[in-house]
Design an enzyme around this catalytic site. Structure first.
Site, PDB file in Angstrom:
ATOM      1  N   ARG A 130       0.849  -1.181   0.000  1.00 38.46           N
ATOM      2  CA  ARG A 130       0.000   0.000   0.000  1.00 38.46           C
ATOM      3  C   ARG A 130       0.891   1.240   0.000  1.00 38.46           C
ATOM      4  NH1 ARG A 130      -3.383  -2.630  -1.799  1.00 38.46           N
ATOM      5  NH2 ARG A 130      -5.518  -3.023  -1.049  1.00 38.46           N
TER       6      ARG A 130
ATOM      7  N   HIS B  30      -0.064  -0.066 -10.405  1.00 36.46           N
ATOM      8  CA  HIS B  30      -0.765  -1.035  -9.546  1.00 36.46           C
ATOM      9  C   HIS B  30      -1.102  -2.319 -10.320  1.00 36.46           C
ATOM     10  CE1 HIS B  30      -3.145  -1.084  -5.554  1.00 36.46           C
ATOM     11  NE2 HIS B  30      -2.826  -2.315  -5.898  1.00 36.46           N
TER      12      HIS B  30
ATOM     13  N   GLU C 205      -2.589   7.529  -4.672  1.00 39.52           N
ATOM     14  CA  GLU C 205      -2.881   6.874  -5.945  1.00 39.52           C
ATOM     15  C   GLU C 205      -4.228   7.337  -6.513  1.00 39.52           C
ATOM     16  OE1 GLU C 205      -3.074   2.190  -7.249  1.00 39.52           O
ATOM     17  OE2 GLU C 205      -1.765   2.782  -5.615  1.00 39.52           O
TER      18      GLU C 205
END
Length: 332
Positions: A239, A287, A268
């Site tokens: 994360r 990602h 993000e």
């Protein structure tokens, strides 16, 4: 009759999980997240929700959706969901662990290799027509991965899968986690426990595999980078907010560490502008951890099964707030 809302586009095969149940599913065929107010309005009359990690499910959302009984997150992490608030509201929360373990571990190791061996730089160099001859002192000189020391911050399913892959490169593997493994498990995985400071000081590569918690947010800050080897590289497929991006950019620019490979970001999809400016030994991905067709299909199906099970009076396979288990089996 129960109704399910799918907040963003998922694979159509997942809807097969609802066949024969009488459950109505409304799939929003759009891959962009709804603003919070629009998501609340769209989901307000539904019994179940399938959401993505870009959807924020908080107390305000739950209050606006009084019929809601289950929220299935198409991800293993669920920091986008206020689980205590969901539990107080009697709403089951589920995730999709396990199925994405190997795909994410593969990506973490690919990112490590790409950063260490400067693969994106070499690709760009060649495509720009700059490769005219082989030379001993190559422009994209990398560092060895085989025989290096790998430090794993977090040793859940994905961290363990990365440790197993490191065996093939004869790496020394250290790990730090809130809970130490039994000695037998450490021997089987070929890993050695280290306190956080020791992990930083000894590792040639540090790979992040911890969940995002209050205790892990910005765990990699300026002090952490100062404690790492100047030749070390940071890999993050967990994360984004676990890493202080501004501090990371400064550490890279000042040579406190040698490189970074990131698949996730603090805000993000926004990426720190200073990171984007860095071209050497910095690899940035959008990602992609679980991004294989097989993995993403099964993640969507798993989320759909969880919603189906809750709405038909069964315990779902990946219940996060387990204290609701008995109530779910008893039905509405």
């Amino acid at each position: 009759m129960s109704r399910v809302f799918v907040s963003q586009e998922i694979v159509d095969e997942a809807l097969e999980e609802f066949e024969g149940t009488g459950i109505t599913v409304d799939l929003r065929r759009d891959h962009t997240p709804l603003p919070a107010a629009e998501l609340r309005a769209a989901a307000s009359t539904y019994d179940g929700l399938i959401c993505l990690l870009t959807d924020r499910i908080d107390a305000e959302f739950l209050a606006a959706c009084p019929r809601l009984r289950v929220v299935a997150n198409v991800a293993v992490g669920y920091d986008n969901i206020d689980v205590p608030a969901a539990t107080r509201a009697g709403v089951a929360v589920t995730n999709t662990p396990g199925v994405l373990t190997d795909a994410t571990a593969d990506l973490a190791f690919a990112l490590l290799l790409a950063t260490a061996r400067r693969i994106p730089e070499g690709d760009a160099f060649l495509r720009a027509g700059r490769y005219t001859h082989w030379r001993v002192n190559q422009e994209q000189m990398g560092v060895d991965v085989h025989g290096a020391t790998l430090g794993l911050f977090g040793l859940g399913q994905i961290g363990r899968a990365v440790a197993r892959r490191a065996r093939g490169f004869d790496m020394t593997v250290l790990y730090h986690d809130v809970q130490r493994l039994p000695a037998e498990d450490e021997r089987e995985l070929g890993v050695t426990y280290a306190e956080f400071d020791e992990l930083l000081a000894r590792s040639d590569f540090v790979s992040v595999h911890a969940p995002l918690l209050d205790s892990t947010r910005h765990r990699f800050d300026a002090a952490a980078f100062a404690a790492m080897k100047p030749t070390a590289m940071l890999i993050n497929t967990a994360r984004g907010p676990i890493v202080d991006e501004a501090a990371l950019a400064a550490a890279l620019r000042e040579g406190m560490i040698a490189g970074a490979g990131l698949d996730v970001f603090e805000r993000e999809p926004e990426v720190d502008a200073l990171l984007l400016e860095l071209r050497e030994r910095v690899v940035l991905l959008p990602h992609l951890g679980s991004a294989t067709g097989t993995t993403r299909r099964e993640m969507c199906r798993m989320a759909a099964r969880s919603v189906r099970d809750v709405l038909t009076g069964k315990r779902p396979e990946n219940l996060v707030n387990t204290e609701l288990a008995d109530r779910l089996v008893a039905g509405p």
